[in-house]
Write a protein that holds these residues in place. Structure first.
Motif, PDB file in Angstrom:
ATOM      1  N   VAL A  36       0.646  -1.171  -0.078  1.00  0.00           N
ATOM      2  CA  VAL A  36      -0.030  -0.127  -0.024  1.00  0.00           C
ATOM      3  C   VAL A  36       0.844   1.255   0.060  1.00  0.00           C
ATOM      4  CG1 VAL A  36      -1.432   1.377   1.209  1.00  0.00           C
ATOM      5  CG2 VAL A  36      -2.079  -0.976   0.972  1.00  0.00           C
ATOM      6  N   PHE A  37       1.699   1.357   0.897  1.00  0.00           N
ATOM      7  CA  PHE A  37       2.414   2.655   1.194  1.00  0.00           C
ATOM      8  C   PHE A  37       3.587   2.700   0.103  1.00  0.00           C
ATOM      9  CE2 PHE A  37       0.850   2.481   5.440  1.00  0.00           C
ATOM     10  CZ  PHE A  37       0.323   3.574   5.450  1.00  0.00           C
ATOM     11  N   ASN A  38       4.157   1.676  -0.532  1.00  0.00           N
ATOM     12  CA  ASN A  38       5.159   1.877  -1.504  1.00  0.00           C
ATOM     13  C   ASN A  38       4.899   1.551  -3.034  1.00  0.00           C
ATOM     14  OD1 ASN A  38       7.614   2.282   0.260  1.00  0.00           O
ATOM     15  ND2 ASN A  38       6.787   0.484   1.264  1.00  0.00           N
ATOM     16  N   LEU A  39       3.705   1.181  -3.211  1.00  0.00           N
ATOM     17  CA  LEU A  39       3.223   1.094  -4.601  1.00  0.00           C
ATOM     18  C   LEU A  39       1.566   1.496  -4.855  1.00  0.00           C
ATOM     19  CD1 LEU A  39       4.038  -0.559  -7.128  1.00  0.00           C
ATOM     20  CD2 LEU A  39       3.033  -2.387  -6.486  1.00  0.00           C
ATOM     21  N   THR A  40       0.647   0.817  -4.484  1.00  0.00           N
ATOM     22  CA  THR A  40      -0.678   1.379  -4.684  1.00  0.00           C
ATOM     23  C   THR A  40      -1.112   2.672  -4.266  1.00  0.00           C
ATOM     24  OG1 THR A  40      -1.802   0.340  -2.652  1.00  0.00           O
ATOM     25  CG2 THR A  40      -1.258  -1.341  -4.557  1.00  0.00           C
ATOM     26  N   LEU A  41      -0.460   3.205  -3.079  1.00  0.00           N
ATOM     27  CA  LEU A  41      -0.913   4.486  -2.805  1.00  0.00           C
ATOM     28  C   LEU A  41      -0.185   5.547  -3.420  1.00  0.00           C
ATOM     29  CD1 LEU A  41      -2.305   6.596  -1.211  1.00  0.00           C
ATOM     30  CD2 LEU A  41      -0.800   6.203   0.872  1.00  0.00           C
ATOM     31  N   PRO A  42       1.052   5.535  -3.829  1.00  0.00           N
ATOM     32  CA  PRO A  42       1.786   6.384  -4.545  1.00  0.00           C
ATOM     33  C   PRO A  42       1.245   6.487  -6.041  1.00  0.00           C
ATOM     34  CG  PRO A  42       3.251   5.114  -3.479  1.00  0.00           C
ATOM     35  CD  PRO A  42       2.040   4.519  -3.066  1.00  0.00           C
ATOM     36  N   PRO A 106      -9.172   5.843  -1.296  1.00  0.00           N
ATOM     37  CA  PRO A 106      -9.876   4.811  -2.108  1.00  0.00           C
ATOM     38  C   PRO A 106     -11.185   4.671  -1.731  1.00  0.00           C
ATOM     39  CG  PRO A 106      -8.578   3.864  -0.184  1.00  0.00           C
ATOM     40  CD  PRO A 106      -8.225   5.481  -0.302  1.00  0.00           C
ATOM     41  N   VAL A 107     -11.800   5.152  -0.543  1.00  0.00           N
ATOM     42  CA  VAL A 107     -13.230   5.140  -0.371  1.00  0.00           C
ATOM     43  C   VAL A 107     -13.945   6.138  -1.024  1.00  0.00           C
ATOM     44  CG1 VAL A 107     -14.871   5.526   1.435  1.00  0.00           C
ATOM     45  CG2 VAL A 107     -13.013   4.051   2.018  1.00  0.00           C
ATOM     46  N   VAL A 108     -13.545   7.380  -1.132  1.00  0.00           N
ATOM     47  CA  VAL A 108     -14.135   8.440  -1.980  1.00  0.00           C
ATOM     48  C   VAL A 108     -14.102   8.006  -3.505  1.00  0.00           C
ATOM     49  CG1 VAL A 108     -13.637  10.913  -2.591  1.00  0.00           C
ATOM     50  CG2 VAL A 108     -13.663  10.337  -0.120  1.00  0.00           C
ATOM     51  N   GLN A 109     -12.961   7.509  -3.812  1.00  0.00           N
ATOM     52  CA  GLN A 109     -12.945   7.307  -5.250  1.00  0.00           C
ATOM     53  C   GLN A 109     -13.977   6.295  -5.832  1.00  0.00           C
ATOM     54  OE1 GLN A 109      -8.586   6.809  -5.926  1.00  0.00           O
ATOM     55  NE2 GLN A 109      -8.319   8.786  -6.961  1.00  0.00           N
ATOM     56  N   THR A 110     -14.262   5.255  -4.589  1.00  0.00           N
ATOM     57  CA  THR A 110     -15.095   4.157  -4.980  1.00  0.00           C
ATOM     58  C   THR A 110     -16.712   4.667  -4.854  1.00  0.00           C
ATOM     59  OG1 THR A 110     -13.704   2.615  -3.948  1.00  0.00           O
ATOM     60  CG2 THR A 110     -16.005   1.944  -4.041  1.00  0.00           C
ATOM     61  N   ILE A 111     -17.000   5.491  -4.080  1.00  0.00           N
ATOM     62  CA  ILE A 111     -18.359   5.739  -4.033  1.00  0.00           C
ATOM     63  C   ILE A 111     -18.818   7.202  -4.826  1.00  0.00           C
ATOM     64  CG2 ILE A 111     -18.601   5.103  -1.519  1.00  0.00           C
ATOM     65  CD1 ILE A 111     -18.318   7.741  -0.396  1.00  0.00           C
ATOM     66  N   VAL A 192       0.609   7.498 -16.736  1.00  0.00           N
ATOM     67  CA  VAL A 192      -0.935   7.211 -16.299  1.00  0.00           C
ATOM     68  C   VAL A 192      -1.519   5.752 -16.653  1.00  0.00           C
ATOM     69  CG1 VAL A 192      -3.278   8.008 -16.449  1.00  0.00           C
ATOM     70  CG2 VAL A 192      -1.559   9.749 -16.466  1.00  0.00           C
ATOM     71  N   SER A 193      -0.999   5.384 -17.741  1.00  0.00           N
ATOM     72  CA  SER A 193      -1.421   4.300 -18.190  1.00  0.00           C
ATOM     73  C   SER A 193      -0.668   3.200 -17.284  1.00  0.00           C
ATOM     74  CB  SER A 193      -1.007   3.988 -19.833  1.00  0.00           C
ATOM     75  OG  SER A 193      -1.800   4.729 -20.457  1.00  0.00           O
ATOM     76  N   ALA A 199      -3.158   1.833  -9.108  1.00  0.00           N
ATOM     77  CA  ALA A 199      -4.073   2.746  -8.487  1.00  0.00           C
ATOM     78  C   ALA A 199      -5.459   2.073  -8.055  1.00  0.00           C
ATOM     79  CB  ALA A 199      -4.015   3.839  -9.317  1.00  0.00           C
ATOM     80  N   ASN A 200      -5.808   1.431  -9.190  1.00  0.00           N
ATOM     81  CA  ASN A 200      -7.163   0.571  -8.969  1.00  0.00           C
ATOM     82  C   ASN A 200      -7.242  -0.302  -7.744  1.00  0.00           C
ATOM     83  OD1 ASN A 200      -8.154   2.313 -10.971  1.00  0.00           O
ATOM     84  ND2 ASN A 200      -8.060   0.665 -12.640  1.00  0.00           N
ATOM     85  N   ALA A 201      -6.008  -0.961  -7.608  1.00  0.00           N
ATOM     86  CA  ALA A 201      -5.898  -1.961  -6.591  1.00  0.00           C
ATOM     87  C   ALA A 201      -5.709  -1.259  -4.937  1.00  0.00           C
ATOM     88  CB  ALA A 201      -4.766  -2.906  -6.823  1.00  0.00           C
ATOM     89  N   ASN A 202      -5.792  -0.177  -5.118  1.00  0.00           N
ATOM     90  CA  ASN A 202      -5.476   0.707  -3.488  1.00  0.00           C
ATOM     91  C   ASN A 202      -6.558   0.313  -2.812  1.00  0.00           C
ATOM     92  OD1 ASN A 202      -3.731   2.346  -2.063  1.00  0.00           O
ATOM     93  ND2 ASN A 202      -5.129   3.861  -2.370  1.00  0.00           N
ATOM     94  N   ALA A 203      -7.914   0.614  -3.188  1.00  0.00           N
ATOM     95  CA  ALA A 203      -9.118   0.322  -2.128  1.00  0.00           C
ATOM     96  C   ALA A 203      -8.921  -1.282  -1.684  1.00  0.00           C
ATOM     97  CB  ALA A 203     -10.366   0.640  -2.933  1.00  0.00           C
ATOM     98  N   PHE A 204      -8.721  -1.999  -2.727  1.00  0.00           N
ATOM     99  CA  PHE A 204      -8.609  -3.376  -2.049  1.00  0.00           C
ATOM    100  C   PHE A 204      -7.671  -3.600  -1.088  1.00  0.00           C
ATOM    101  CE2 PHE A 204      -7.121  -7.667  -2.465  1.00  0.00           C
ATOM    102  CZ  PHE A 204      -8.331  -8.228  -2.100  1.00  0.00           C
ATOM    103  N   MET A 205      -6.348  -3.298  -1.406  1.00  0.00           N
ATOM    104  CA  MET A 205      -5.303  -3.642  -0.852  1.00  0.00           C
ATOM    105  C   MET A 205      -5.349  -2.849   0.706  1.00  0.00           C
ATOM    106  SD  MET A 205      -3.166  -5.717  -2.251  1.00  0.00           S
ATOM    107  CE  MET A 205      -2.149  -5.429  -1.024  1.00  0.00           C
TER     108      MET A 205
END
Length: 308
Positions: A36-42, A106-111, A192-193, A199-205
């Motif tokens: 999370v801190f080193n990959l999905t969140l950044p 991730p919550v805000v981007q999901t809802i 971005v690609s 980035a899409n995996a951030n909420a789940f992780m």
């Protein structure tokens, strides 16, 4: 919206159950934490900056985030004077700070959608200035929980604090995006690609990490201290939400996102610092889980009301 929020809560529950079925070990949450801190969140931070319009007025949100992270620490310091030092440290670290990048984003981007991410990221730049290192330094200094570092020369202590900031990949990413914002540099489409799948995996992780950290503390004193933290955070959530809604010079959508940010749970850094200062990892992890579940429920209700 309810199904989206419920799916995030389900990930927390599923990860917790898998741990107790011995699919995962007690320390496996560190793997999710590292991802999370080193990959999905950044990557989520980069995508939010790259795919949304922003202007210099958004810097007001950075300042707002800094104040919202720092002021509660001072209030709790004076409000917890009758408690033991280690529990005062626990309250100061866990009643303050907002888990914005790893939870609220991730919550805000999901809802709401990807476009809602930028205000959260901007607020977390200010919030992270406190949460990533200053919170620990301030707690140790005010409560005189000194160690060998306290006897170091001022210059070396400042270098250690700077190292704490710069060793955070998420914080470094925030600073880089802020620099690009000041210099009006556009992030190339190919970047971005590349970051989009992560980035899409951030909420789940993030939700899986919370579920893996969850463990109910056995001592009654710990549970009572947790209730104090929940009460502190509820008070600060109301004050931060009211200030964000009434004081910030933005439209209704952004001010509504500030309300969601106010309901954010305990930060990951707070759990780490609590463990290091008090030696109580169960209380630290459970605090994140409880405030995370309550925060998810509160965010769902707030969004439903604001959207009316």
């Amino acid at each position: 919206m309810l199904f989206q929020s419920g799916s995030l809560l389900l990930v927390i529950v599923a990860a917790y159950l898998l741990k107790h079925l011995h699919v995962f070990g007690d320390r496996d949450y560190k793997v999710a934490q590292g991802l999370v801190f080193n990959l999905t969140l950044p990557c989520a931070i980069v995508m939010s900056f790259a795919t949304n319009e922003h202007d210099m007025s958004m810097l007001w949100i950075v300042l707002f985030g800094f104040v919202c992270a720092l002021a509660p620490m001072i209030v709790v310091y004076f409000g917890s004077r009758r408690d033991e030092t280690r529990y005062r440290a626990y309250q100061m670290l866990n009643a303050s700070g907002l888990n914005l990048g790893a939870f609220c984003l991730p919550v805000v981007q999901t809802i709401i959608g990807p476009s809602a991410g930028l205000p959260v990221v901007m607020m977390d730049i200010g919030n992270a200035m406190v949460a990533t290192a200053l919170a620990l330094t301030l707690t140790k200094g005010l409560l005189h929980m000194g160690d060998a570092a306290q006897s170091l020369p001022l210059g070396m202590r400042l270098r250690n604090i700077a190292r704490d900031f710069l060793s955070s990949t998420s914080f470094d990413t925030y600073m880089l995006m802020l620099l690009l914002m000041f210099t009006h540099v556009t992030i190339p489409h190919w970047i971005v690609s590349l970051v989009t799948p992560f980035a899409n995996a951030n909420a789940f992780m993030t939700m899986a990490m919370i579920g893996l950290m969850m463990e109910i503390p056995q001592e009654r004193k710990d549970r009572m201290e947790l209730l104090k933290v929940v009460a502190w955070r509820a008070l600060f959530a109301v004050l931060i939400g009211a200030a964000g809604w009434t004081l910030l010079p933005f439209d209704r959508e952004i001010r509504g996102i500030m309300l969601l940010c106010a309901a954010s749970p305990v930060t990951i850094f707070s759990t780490k610092f609590t463990d290091s200062l008090t030696g109580n990892p169960k209380l630290a992890g459970f605090s994140l889980t409880v405030t995370g579940v309550l925060g998810l429920i509160a965010m769902t209700i707030i969004h439903a009301v604001v959207s009316l």
